[in-house]
Design an enzyme around this catalytic site. Structure first.
Site, short mmCIF file in Angstrom:
data_model
loop_
_atom_site.label_atom_id
_atom_site.label_comp_id
_atom_site.label_asym_id
_atom_site.label_seq_id
_atom_site.Cartn_x
_atom_site.Cartn_y
_atom_site.Cartn_z
CB THR A 177 -0.84 0.02 1.30
OG1 THR A 177 -1.84 -0.99 1.25
CG2 THR A 177 -1.54 1.35 1.51
NE ARG A 205 -9.77 -6.67 1.67
CZ ARG A 205 -8.68 -5.91 1.84
NH1 ARG A 205 -8.26 -5.14 0.87
NH2 ARG A 205 -8.03 -5.91 2.98
CB VAL A 206 -13.51 -1.89 0.11
CG1 VAL A 206 -12.83 -0.57 0.44
CG2 VAL A 206 -14.18 -1.82 -1.26
N GLY A 207 -10.52 -2.64 1.50
CA GLY A 207 -9.73 -2.63 2.73
C GLY A 207 -9.84 -1.32 3.48
CG ASP A 208 -6.40 -0.24 5.77
OD1 ASP A 208 -6.22 -1.05 4.83
OD2 ASP A 208 -5.48 0.39 6.31
CB THR A 228 1.08 -0.02 4.84
OG1 THR A 228 1.31 -1.29 4.21
CG2 THR A 228 2.22 0.25 5.82
N GLY A 229 -1.07 -2.34 5.82
CA GLY A 229 -1.20 -3.58 6.59
C GLY A 229 -2.44 -4.34 6.20
N1 GLY Z 1 -4.06 -2.08 3.57
C1 GLY Z 1 -4.53 -2.35 2.29
C2 GLY Z 1 -5.62 -3.29 2.23
O1 GLY Z 1 -5.79 -4.11 3.12
O2 GLY Z 1 -6.35 -3.28 1.24
#
Ligand code: GLY
Length: 309
Positions: A177, A205-208, A228-229
């Protein structure tokens, strides 16, 4: 010209062995230094923190070393689907996009959402329609897909599951990221985060990364943060806002808040990842629960320092 500014960028976190599979240490150092120096120029000419983080995030998206824009990971259909967000600490204005394809620079589109719409987040087809209105640059699929990501996607498909970017049998992973945070000479803070997400991701799917408070946050009274993670863990802990709250309610500085944030992430959800933080005084800090992180910083106009550690 001014040198009363701070700037930080990151290119993901994880085990160094995994990070080094994507490029040599020299490749990363050259890239981080070049991008930081470009960001310095923006800030030295009295550019805003928002302009500086957009500039750096675009440069990181354009670099195939990182999992954002060109070089993003592939979803279950073998396609690139990206998320990004940008936030202005002056008034907590934010713009975000999620599940978008073919946009050369998702962070640029997120900035348009911030500046030109009355909304915070646009997703999928609607975000693409919005992009057309503003003549945002689009690229064909092949621009985004690089060979290393195809190999990685095939491995994930064979294994029949999602991969957290460069996951394999080892306990530590590489979470790609990109992000940038800045404090400009006027004392304004801004943050930006952009990603291709996780390998072989499914079901939209959507992340943080595009979620305000989870993967990005900026408030002039506290700090600017980019994460990031493993996105689900940052969403569940609302980690970037948590770090801001440590400053707001407990009077911590950037270093203390970054450390407290990562401790909270680990304690609550055994989270894996890292953050970059600049507080309102321009102090720079990182924290990560992975063994390594890729980042660079310029603190209060000083020399650029880049690390793969
Ligand atoms: N940190 C990026 C994601 O999990 O999509």
């Amino acid at each position: 010209m001014s040198d009363n500014f701070s700037l930080m960028i990151h290119g993901g976190s994880g085990a160094l062995a995994h990070i080094r599979r994507e490029g040599s240490e020299a490749d990363f150092m050259e890239s981080l230094h070049r991008i930081l120096e470009g960001g310095r120029e923006v800030l030295a000419k009295n550019g805003s923190a928002l302009d500086a983080v957009e500039y750096c995030a675009i440069a990181l998206e354009n670099d195939r070393l990182y999992n954002a824009g060109h070089g993003s990971v592939l979803n279950e259909y073998g396609e690139v689907e990206m998320d990004a967000a940008i936030m202005d600490g002056q008034d907590l204005a934010a713009g975000a996009v999620a599940g978008i394809t073919n946009i050369k620079n998702p962070i640029g589109l997120a900035r348009r959402v911030l500046a030109k719409s009355e909304h915070v987040m646009l997703i999928g087809k609607g975000a693409m329609e919005f992009a057309k209105l503003w003549d945002v640059e689009v690229m064909t699929d092949d621009y985004f897909v690089v060979d290393a990501r195809i190999r990685q996607w095939r491995e994930a498909q064979k294994a029949g599951g999602m991969m957290l970017d460069h996951e394999d049998a080892e306990p530590q992973h590489k979470f790609g990221t990109i992000g940038a945070v800045a404090r400009d000479a006027q004392g304004h803070l801004a943050a930006a985060t952009s990603t291709g997400g996780i390998v072989n991701k499914r079901w939209g799917r959507v992340g943080d990364s595009p979620i305000v408070g989870a993967g990005v946050f900026a408030d002039n009274t506290t700090c600017a943060v980019s994460a990031t993670g493993y996105g689900e863990q940052f969403q569940r802990t609302v980690l970037c806002k948590m770090i801001s709250d440590f400053i707001y309610f407990k009077g911590m500085d950037a270093g203390e808040a970054a450390t407290a944030g990562i401790e909270y992430l680990v304690e609550k959800v055994q989270g894996l990842g890292g953050v970059i933080v600049i507080d309102r005084h321009g102090r720079c800090a990182t924290g990560h629960s992975t063994s390594g992180m890729i980042y660079g910083l310029i603190e209060r106009g000083g020399e650029s320092i880049c690390r793969l550690s």
